[in-house]
Enzyme design. Structure first.
Site, PDB file in Angstrom:
ATOM      1  CG  HIS A 270     -79.105 -18.096 -11.114  1.00  0.00           C
ATOM      2  ND1 HIS A 270     -79.949 -18.928 -11.495  1.00  0.00           N
ATOM      3  CD2 HIS A 270     -78.272 -17.712 -11.853  1.00  0.00           C
ATOM      4  CE1 HIS A 270     -79.531 -19.079 -12.828  1.00  0.00           C
ATOM      5  NE2 HIS A 270     -78.500 -18.325 -12.852  1.00  0.00           N
ATOM      6  CB  SER A 271     -76.186 -20.635 -10.818  1.00  0.00           C
ATOM      7  OG  SER A 271     -75.233 -21.479 -11.700  1.00  0.00           O
ATOM      8  CE1 TYR A 272     -69.468 -23.165  -7.021  1.00  0.00           C
ATOM      9  CE2 TYR A 272     -69.808 -21.280  -5.380  1.00  0.00           C
ATOM     10  CZ  TYR A 272     -68.936 -22.347  -5.764  1.00  0.00           C
ATOM     11  OH  TYR A 272     -67.939 -22.686  -5.181  1.00  0.00           O
TER      12      TYR A 272
END
Length: 394
Positions: A270-272
């Site tokens: 997720h995300s980073y």
């Protein structure tokens, strides 16, 4: 002392200044002195005077909160959801309380990190799922602290992924990419007596010691009055080979994932966490291609150009990755992208932190089709790709 009270005091002072400025030279001197006095006032420090101590409980029970049968955080006495503005006009205290609630499981220990693994993570011969959260305050097993506190455990944690993965025969490894250092209090340097102090007369030494003690006492009293809530000075001790999310991902790959028995490894990032995976692939390209079957990204912030991912990596990502992004489009609808890497599809929500939860079922379907496709010539098709872009290499 409330903000309103402080404001009233300053208003009275400024009114007096306006009156003084209309007078003669004496009044102007008083005005100058008053301005000098006001310039020394630190509103932040004044507001801390009546601020409650920044001391908070260590457990959820002591906070008087608990998760109910639906996985929602509720007050044990009132049954109400978490309230951020617990004390009005004390935003700093409320923020510290919120942060302390999110750290109830944190510990101060020697510089080392940890990960979570299922019992069969290293021995499962078939499938292994690796979960990577994003950046910020979240820790291992969490997607978004905001969702955990305000909504429920299902949307805010990786628990649903872990449960379903184990039910479907996956081994599981949960990474902890934000645990990069510990903070320890700075030790005060002890002041050593001067070398020539022994040559001084005893009476003079006693008088000097007395003066030093009185000076220290006054300084400590002033410091306590000036800033009663002064936070301790700390120094960050970085964890060896885990000083960043990228380093952590590579370390766990080298020491655990690459050593596992699983024929098929799957990532949910997720995300980073997506950026950390891309960096892992850049650093361990051949190994990742050989062992990883499919990658599900949720609103990943990776950038193949900035990270300088090569053409071969971008081609592999196009065939083996899918990025569920925040979008107003229905779940799994193709979303255009300017980057020549993995396909982007809608997560069925415009909220970044909800993308992992909203795409939950689609991710497992994607992985299931990837396993089937591995043993045939058909590639997995987890999305509505009628509008899928054709990427061209430049």
């Amino acid at each position: 002392m409330s903000v309103t009270f402080i404001t009233s005091i300053l208003l009275i002072i400024w009114i007096n200044m306006a009156q003084l400025q209309q007078g003669g030279p004496d009044e102007k001197e008083k005005t100058t002195a008053l301005k000098d006095f006001l310039s020394r006032i630190d509103l932040d420090e004044l507001m801390k005077k009546d601020e409650p101590p920044l001391e908070f409980p260590d457990t959820l029970e002591e906070f008087e909160y608990a998760f109910n049968e639906k996985g929602q955080l509720r007050h044990t006495k009132t049954g109400e959801p978490f309230v951020f503005n617990y004390r009005e006009d004390l935003h700093r205290w409320n923020q510290k309380s919120y942060e302390a609630l999110g750290e109830v499981d944190a510990t101060d220990s020697e510089p080392k990190s940890f990960i979570f693994m299922s019992e069969d993570a290293m021995t499962n011969p078939d499938k292994l799922m690796v979960l990577i959260h994003g950046s910020g305050v979240v820790r291992a097993g969490q997607w978004a602290r905001r969702l955990i506190i305000n909504d429920d455990l299902d949307s805010g944690t990786q628990i649903p992924y872990i449960k379903r993965a184990t039910e479907e025969g996956y081994g599981v490894i949960v990474l902890n990419p934000n645990e990069n250092y510990i903070e320890v209090e700075k030790t005060k340097v002890q002041v050593q007596p001067s070398s020539d102090s022994s040559d001084e007369p005893a009476e003079k030494r006693e008088r000097k010691d007395k003066i030093q003690k009185e000076t220290k006492k006054r300084r400590d009293f002033y410091e306590k009055y000036r800033n009663p809530q002064k936070e301790k000075e700390t120094v960050q001790l970085y964890i060896r080979d885990n000083g960043s999310p990228e380093e952590h991902a590579i370390y766990v790959w080298d020491h655990f994932i690459s050593q596992s028995a699983a024929e098929n490894v799957f990532f949910v990032a997720h995300s980073y966490g997506g950026l950390a995976f891309v960096e892992l692939m850049i650093q361990r390209e051949a190994e990742v291609k050989n062992k990883v079957t499919a990658v599900a990204l949720t609103d990943s912030v990776h950038n193949v150009w900035h990270q300088e991912a090569g053409k071969a990596i971008r081609e592999w990502m196009r065939e083996n990755c899918c990025n569920w992004v925040s979008s107003s489009e229905p779940l799994d609808t193709s979303v255009e992208s300017m980057l020549p890497d993995c396909p982007r599809v809608s997560a069925g929500t415009e909220r970044h932190e909800l993308t992992s939860w909203q795409s939950f079922a689609s991710v497992f379907k994607f992985f299931g089709e990837a396993v089937e496709a591995k043993h045939s010539s058909v590639k997995p098709a987890p999305t509505r790709r009628s509008n899928r872009l054709r990427y061209e290499e430049f």
